[in-house]
Design a protein around this motif. Sequence first.
Motif, mmCIF file in Angstrom:
data_model
loop_
_atom_site.group_PDB
_atom_site.id
_atom_site.type_symbol
_atom_site.label_atom_id
_atom_site.label_comp_id
_atom_site.label_asym_id
_atom_site.label_seq_id
_atom_site.Cartn_x
_atom_site.Cartn_y
_atom_site.Cartn_z
ATOM 1 N N ALA A 416 15.356 -0.655 -2.959
ATOM 2 C CA ALA A 416 15.174 0.073 -4.208
ATOM 3 C C ALA A 416 14.131 -0.628 -5.074
ATOM 4 N N PRO A 417 13.251 0.126 -5.733
ATOM 5 C CA PRO A 417 12.203 -0.510 -6.548
ATOM 6 C C PRO A 417 12.753 -1.484 -7.586
ATOM 7 N N GLU A 418 13.885 -1.163 -8.196
ATOM 8 C CA GLU A 418 14.480 -2.060 -9.195
ATOM 9 C C GLU A 418 14.867 -3.394 -8.559
ATOM 10 N N LEU A 419 15.432 -3.332 -7.370
ATOM 11 C CA LEU A 419 15.845 -4.562 -6.701
ATOM 12 C C LEU A 419 14.632 -5.352 -6.212
ATOM 13 N N ALA A 420 13.609 -4.625 -5.765
ATOM 14 C CA ALA A 420 12.385 -5.307 -5.345
ATOM 15 C C ALA A 420 11.773 -6.072 -6.512
ATOM 16 N N ALA A 421 11.720 -5.421 -7.687
ATOM 17 C CA ALA A 421 11.163 -6.092 -8.867
ATOM 18 C C ALA A 421 12.006 -7.298 -9.249
ATOM 19 N N ALA A 422 13.331 -7.177 -9.144
ATOM 20 C CA ALA A 422 14.199 -8.304 -9.486
ATOM 21 C C ALA A 422 13.986 -9.480 -8.543
ATOM 22 N N ILE A 423 13.857 -9.186 -7.254
ATOM 23 C CA ILE A 423 13.639 -10.254 -6.275
ATOM 24 C C ILE A 423 12.308 -10.957 -6.542
ATOM 25 N N LEU A 424 11.315 -10.162 -6.938
ATOM 26 C CA LEU A 424 9.986 -10.729 -7.228
ATOM 27 C C LEU A 424 9.890 -11.310 -8.638
ATOM 28 N N LYS A 425 11.021 -11.270 -9.367
ATOM 29 C CA LYS A 425 11.096 -11.814 -10.734
ATOM 30 C C LYS A 425 10.112 -11.119 -11.674
ATOM 31 N N ARG A 426 10.033 -9.807 -11.513
ATOM 32 C CA ARG A 426 9.185 -9.010 -12.381
ATOM 33 C C ARG A 426 10.028 -8.396 -13.492
ATOM 34 N N PRO A 427 9.472 -8.164 -14.650
ATOM 35 C CA PRO A 427 10.220 -7.558 -15.755
ATOM 36 C C PRO A 427 10.486 -6.084 -15.468
ATOM 37 N N PRO A 428 11.464 -5.491 -16.136
ATOM 38 C CA PRO A 428 11.817 -4.084 -15.895
ATOM 39 C C PRO A 428 10.647 -3.119 -16.059
ATOM 40 N N GLU A 429 9.739 -3.441 -16.960
ATOM 41 C CA GLU A 429 8.622 -2.516 -17.179
ATOM 42 C C GLU A 429 7.670 -2.443 -15.980
ATOM 43 N N GLU A 430 7.835 -3.333 -14.994
ATOM 44 C CA GLU A 430 6.968 -3.302 -13.816
ATOM 45 C C GLU A 430 7.630 -2.632 -12.610
ATOM 46 N N VAL A 431 8.816 -2.031 -12.836
ATOM 47 C CA VAL A 431 9.503 -1.367 -11.729
ATOM 48 C C VAL A 431 8.679 -0.206 -11.188
ATOM 49 N N ALA A 432 8.111 0.603 -12.089
ATOM 50 C CA ALA A 432 7.326 1.752 -11.643
ATOM 51 C C ALA A 432 6.127 1.318 -10.819
ATOM 52 N N GLU A 433 5.465 0.251 -11.250
ATOM 53 C CA GLU A 433 4.309 -0.264 -10.490
ATOM 54 C C GLU A 433 4.761 -0.764 -9.120
ATOM 55 N N THR A 434 5.915 -1.410 -9.103
ATOM 56 C CA THR A 434 6.444 -1.906 -7.826
ATOM 57 C C THR A 434 6.729 -0.757 -6.868
ATOM 58 N N ALA A 435 7.243 0.336 -7.415
ATOM 59 C CA ALA A 435 7.503 1.506 -6.583
ATOM 60 C C ALA A 435 6.217 1.999 -5.924
ATOM 61 N N GLY A 436 5.130 1.978 -6.658
ATOM 62 C CA GLY A 436 3.859 2.390 -6.084
ATOM 63 C C GLY A 436 3.391 1.451 -4.994
ATOM 64 N N GLN A 437 3.587 0.152 -5.206
ATOM 65 C CA GLN A 437 3.168 -0.823 -4.203
ATOM 66 C C GLN A 437 3.968 -0.710 -2.904
ATOM 67 N N LEU A 438 5.207 -0.244 -3.013
ATOM 68 C CA LEU A 438 6.045 -0.102 -1.814
ATOM 69 C C LEU A 438 5.615 1.066 -0.938
ATOM 70 N N ARG A 439 4.798 1.982 -1.485
ATOM 71 C CA ARG A 439 4.278 3.135 -0.747
ATOM 72 C C ARG A 439 5.413 3.963 -0.145
ATOM 73 N N ILE A 440 6.225 4.522 -1.010
ATOM 74 C CA ILE A 440 7.443 5.222 -0.609
ATOM 75 C C ILE A 440 7.348 6.737 -0.750
ATOM 76 N N ARG A 441 6.191 7.261 -1.234
ATOM 77 C CA ARG A 441 6.046 8.700 -1.369
ATOM 78 C C ARG A 441 6.011 9.370 0.011
#
Length: 472
Positions: A416-441
């Motif tokens: 999940a993008p939220e969990l990916a951001a947490a593992i990477l120690k990214r702030p909540p506002e970067e969850v959307a960007e993380t979702a894009g980097q995961l290439r999940i569309r």
Amino acid sequence: MSERRSAREILDLLTDPGSLTEIPYPAGESRRDGPLGWQGYDAARARAAERTGEGESVVCGTAAVGGARAVLIAFEFGFLGGSLGERTGDRLVAAYTTAREHRLPLVSLIATGGSRMQEGMVALTQLQRVARQSALTREAGVAQIAVLRDPTTGGGWATLGAGADVVLALPGAQVGFAGSRVRPPDADPAAYTAEAQVAAGSADAVVAPGALKETLASWLRLLSPGTSAPTRAPAHGRGVVPASVPRALGGTGLPATGWDAVRRARSPRRPRAEAYLDAYFTSRVALAGDRCGGTDPGGMLCGFGEREGRTVAYAAQTGTATRPAGYRTAARLIRFADRLGVPVLTLVDTPGAANDAEAERQGAGAAIAEVFAAVAAARVPVTTLVVGEGGSGGALALAAPGNTWITPDGYFSVIAPELAAAILKRPPEEVAETAGQLRIRPQDLVELGVVRGVVDHADRPPPPVTSPTPPG
């Protein structure tokens, strides 16, 4: 307690008029008072025969149920409590053999108190004979259905009942390995009922007597080898036509960003599994329970349905976190379909496998491994459509390698993008960007080769399906 009917009465209730033909029974060796020389045993059998009109505790024959032919075994509880003896075993072997020879589903209408004491261990070993016949019938790709009447206890429950592919039960029937006279004195009677067995995942459904014939006929039509020739192949599933890909029922167009894909998949307005199954099948019947103590009715839907005159098995996630029992039920469904030569459709839609402490205690990892193994080992084609969230391995377990499709409302992600951001120690506002980097569309997944294509909205035909080439 459910209403007790004799063997002939239950057969009259279920079979089409005039369709029953009894199976010839082997005569067997006649020994005075049975194998143990139990004094008075011959007299007890004679009284049972006079009272019931039957020569043994089972009546076996071929018949039609709503037009679908089957081999039926009906227990006569009035004959020494429907107990299993040596001659009972002979009749059961004849019934199983007939089912295999004629490739007819076998239906056991069980009402038994267990093995016959007057025959001692000779009676108990009939359970081994039944188990062997059941195994041979399973290997032959012939379905076995049990109907639990009152009572279904002892070895009859532990072999013909619990060992069947599909287990139906009459309301209020006493069901359990321990009969009423051998349970602990403080045992809760409610635990030994048909309803309790369904709740524990050991039976599929409780069916009212008035609906039993129609329900049984539906199962027989879907599971009979001759009812859907284009679907089936005799060589263990090879050559079976894959299930067609369902139409997309939700939004049109592709998501612009990864986070858009996530929001669409999580929308409460998006169609879920029930909507897809209703649109895909003209009729369907459900399997429920993992056969080892668990159910996941809110997380996994399994069963068989009719699609354009063909039988297709389905395992569908419902958009919630899937419980271990749900995965085990799906694995059971896939293995059953594989034995019958029936193609499988899976619908992926879960944020991921349940990961709470109770799920771990219930064997989440082993349950997911079962599904991975069942899909990998299937000799029949498996077709997968991602209709919503595809959360990590809990979703991938149901996905067919080389034959997975996706709707515009779906995404598939390693995490999940939220969990990916947490593992990477990214702030909540970067969850959307993380979702894009995961290439999940959906379009990303096609480009990556994870899915074969995007299924468009309902006013366009679904893509043709060919047998996929397994990935190297």
